[in-house]
Scaffold this active site. Sequence first.
Site, PDB file in Angstrom:
ATOM      1  N   PHE A   1      -1.468 -27.014   7.135  1.00 44.77           N
ATOM      2  CA  PHE A   1      -1.413 -25.740   6.414  1.00 44.77           C
ATOM      3  C   PHE A   1      -2.474 -25.643   5.328  1.00 44.77           C
ATOM      4  O   PHE A   1      -2.371 -24.821   4.428  1.00 44.77           O
ATOM      5  CB  PHE A   1      -0.009 -25.540   5.822  1.00 44.77           C
TER       6      PHE A   1
ATOM      7  N   CYS B   1      -9.003 -18.598  10.799  1.00 42.72           N
ATOM      8  CA  CYS B   1      -7.619 -18.877  11.203  1.00 42.72           C
ATOM      9  C   CYS B   1      -6.738 -17.637  11.343  1.00 42.72           C
ATOM     10  O   CYS B   1      -6.167 -17.400  12.405  1.00 42.72           O
ATOM     11  CB  CYS B   1      -6.985 -19.843  10.207  1.00 42.72           C
TER      12      CYS B   1
HETATM   13  C1  UGA Z   1      -5.316 -20.049   6.221  1.00 42.12           C
HETATM   14  C2  UGA Z   1      -3.928 -20.398   5.642  1.00 42.12           C
HETATM   15  O1  UGA Z   1      -3.823 -19.898   4.311  1.00 42.12           O
HETATM   16  C3  UGA Z   1      -3.696 -21.909   5.637  1.00 42.12           C
HETATM   17  O2  UGA Z   1      -2.383 -22.207   5.183  1.00 42.12           O
HETATM   18  C4  UGA Z   1      -3.886 -22.432   7.069  1.00 42.12           C
HETATM   19  O3  UGA Z   1      -3.725 -23.844   7.130  1.00 42.12           O
HETATM   20  C5  UGA Z   1      -5.288 -22.071   7.546  1.00 42.12           C
HETATM   21  O4  UGA Z   1      -5.445 -20.639   7.513  1.00 42.12           O
HETATM   22  C6  UGA Z   1      -5.433 -22.582   8.962  1.00 42.12           C
HETATM   23  O5  UGA Z   1      -4.706 -22.100   9.834  1.00 42.12           O
HETATM   24  O6  UGA Z   1      -6.171 -23.547   9.177  1.00 42.12           O
HETATM   25  P1  UGA Z   1      -7.814 -20.088   5.273  1.00 42.12           P
HETATM   26  O7  UGA Z   1      -8.263 -19.623   6.619  1.00 42.12           O
HETATM   27  O8  UGA Z   1      -8.563 -21.186   4.609  1.00 42.12           O
HETATM   28  O9  UGA Z   1      -6.284 -20.589   5.329  1.00 42.12           O
HETATM   29  O10 UGA Z   1      -7.855 -18.805   4.347  1.00 42.12           O
HETATM   30  P2  UGA Z   1      -6.857 -18.118   3.308  1.00 42.12           P
HETATM   31  O11 UGA Z   1      -6.968 -18.727   1.982  1.00 42.12           O
HETATM   32  O12 UGA Z   1      -5.518 -17.993   3.899  1.00 42.12           O
HETATM   33  O13 UGA Z   1      -7.516 -16.654   3.237  1.00 42.12           O
HETATM   34  C7  UGA Z   1      -7.517 -15.807   4.393  1.00 42.12           C
HETATM   35  C8  UGA Z   1      -8.100 -14.457   4.062  1.00 42.12           C
HETATM   36  O14 UGA Z   1      -7.199 -13.732   3.218  1.00 42.12           O
HETATM   37  C9  UGA Z   1      -9.429 -14.497   3.324  1.00 42.12           C
HETATM   38  O15 UGA Z   1     -10.274 -13.505   3.857  1.00 42.12           O
HETATM   39  C10 UGA Z   1      -9.039 -14.200   1.884  1.00 42.12           C
HETATM   40  O16 UGA Z   1     -10.068 -13.637   1.125  1.00 42.12           O
HETATM   41  C11 UGA Z   1      -7.914 -13.198   2.103  1.00 42.12           C
HETATM   42  N1  UGA Z   1      -6.997 -13.091   0.937  1.00 42.12           N
HETATM   43  C12 UGA Z   1      -6.240 -14.148   0.541  1.00 42.12           C
HETATM   44  C13 UGA Z   1      -6.890 -11.874   0.278  1.00 42.12           C
HETATM   45  O17 UGA Z   1      -7.559 -10.878   0.632  1.00 42.12           O
HETATM   46  N2  UGA Z   1      -6.032 -11.767  -0.779  1.00 42.12           N
HETATM   47  C14 UGA Z   1      -5.257 -12.814  -1.199  1.00 42.12           C
HETATM   48  O18 UGA Z   1      -4.458 -12.642  -2.149  1.00 42.12           O
HETATM   49  C15 UGA Z   1      -5.370 -14.041  -0.525  1.00 42.12           C
END
Ligand code: UGA
Length: 462
Positions: A157, A266
Amino acid sequence: MFARSVAVVGTGYVGLTTGACLASLGHRVVCADIDAAKVGKLVRGEIGIREPGLAELVREGIAAGRLSFVVGAAAALAELQSRGTPVEVMFLCVPTPMGVGGVADLAAVEAVVEETRDVIPEGCVVVNKSTVPVGTADRTSELLGRPDVGVVSNPEFLREGSAVHDFLNPDRIVVGSNSSQDAAERVAALYARLGAPTVLTDAASAEMIKYAANCFLAMKLSYVNALAELCERLDADVADVTEGIGYDKRIGQAFLSPGPGWGGSCLPKDIHALLQVADSADFEFRLLRATIDTNTRQFQRMVEKIRKAVTGKRSGSVTRKRIALFGLTFKAGTDDLRDSPALGVAALLKQAGAELVAYDPGIAAASSSIDGSLLTVVDDPYEAAKDAEAIVILTEWPEFRSLDWQRLGAAVAERTVVDTRNLLDPAVVRRADFDWVGVGRAAPYVASSLATSSVSAVRKPA
Ligand code: UGA
């Protein structure tokens, strides 16, 4: 703690973090990759990705003799064997990209099984850490054809940009097994030192937990982006709304920041995969479809905002308008451009005829793999801003908060900022005579009341 001998196949974000972190917990780890050039660099401690703390951990592991790198999965098993410590656990951390129709492509998992089938020692546990469709543990068992080798699912995760921290401070460890309780417990024991709650379950449930978590996060983000749009129409302020709902422990403050849409390697891949799984189970998962549609709309909405900021009209023409994009990566703290919402917005702007110049602290102009016909990458924000009709913040890099807005004001053609991440303090930007447009922020609130509002007493710093 009893140190285990572990092979990790695949040295992407998940594999490399898993290998380096398990070595830091005292296990003996050999990581394998099919890319010989990459392995050559890893052996020298060069990790090739931007991930805080990971390079240090890799070098420490190498120096302590607990971490090494080889080409090919079978070679990793042989390496451990030659040290007299036959592999007890083999992690599969290979890519599972979106294949035809959104279904995960398992070719890499199958190739490793094929390569190692005859050399995995008896009693070893094969662990699927890659995000794989429900049922893959069973399929892997079948392909392997080795009843003496357990196959378990142990989803990861971690987030890019905080991978090491997330691995070493997990909210939970999930291990799913259909073969034996012992295999699952052996895998869970690798993490014992981390003291996290552990969910031991069947393989299908563990595989489902991974998709369910990522899709829930995507749904939360689409919800907040839709709320932001409604807030704009009703003159409410989404920052206050999310703060207000986030104190409810059942909702939580995390993942409530609106943005240009969610992306990365992801969330988009996993939501399409779960939708595909649902379709094939004859289940119409409308909530997931709406989550995706809301995200697609969010990119378009950002473009309308930019058009309006530049021309005064949501449908105004941006043909030959020069627009500076600040941030290209899918989120801050990474150099990953895969499925980046910033690039989604850029592509729509380009289609509309805009000329795009971009700056991103994680992307060097010289090394950028971005198609030059889409946009030009430069290494300096002030150069990117030169003659721009608008500056658009697309990634929430904290350093954008400390830019010199007077200097940017002198560089641009028009003093307009579209802040798709609500990153900047509007008061600071406005002091330099810029027009500031955010997402879901009520105009009167951000114009005057940030400092004087009675609620600002409880507001946490942005
Ligand atoms: C995501 C999950 O959060 C991890 O728990 C998981 O392990 C991972 O995918 C995976 O499957 O390997 P990640 O892809 O690193 O992690 O990215 P996130 O931090 O989840 O962000 C995803 C998107 O949501 C980004 O574009 C980010 O900018 C956006 N986001 C996130 C928002 O627009 N607002 C927020 O409040 C948080």
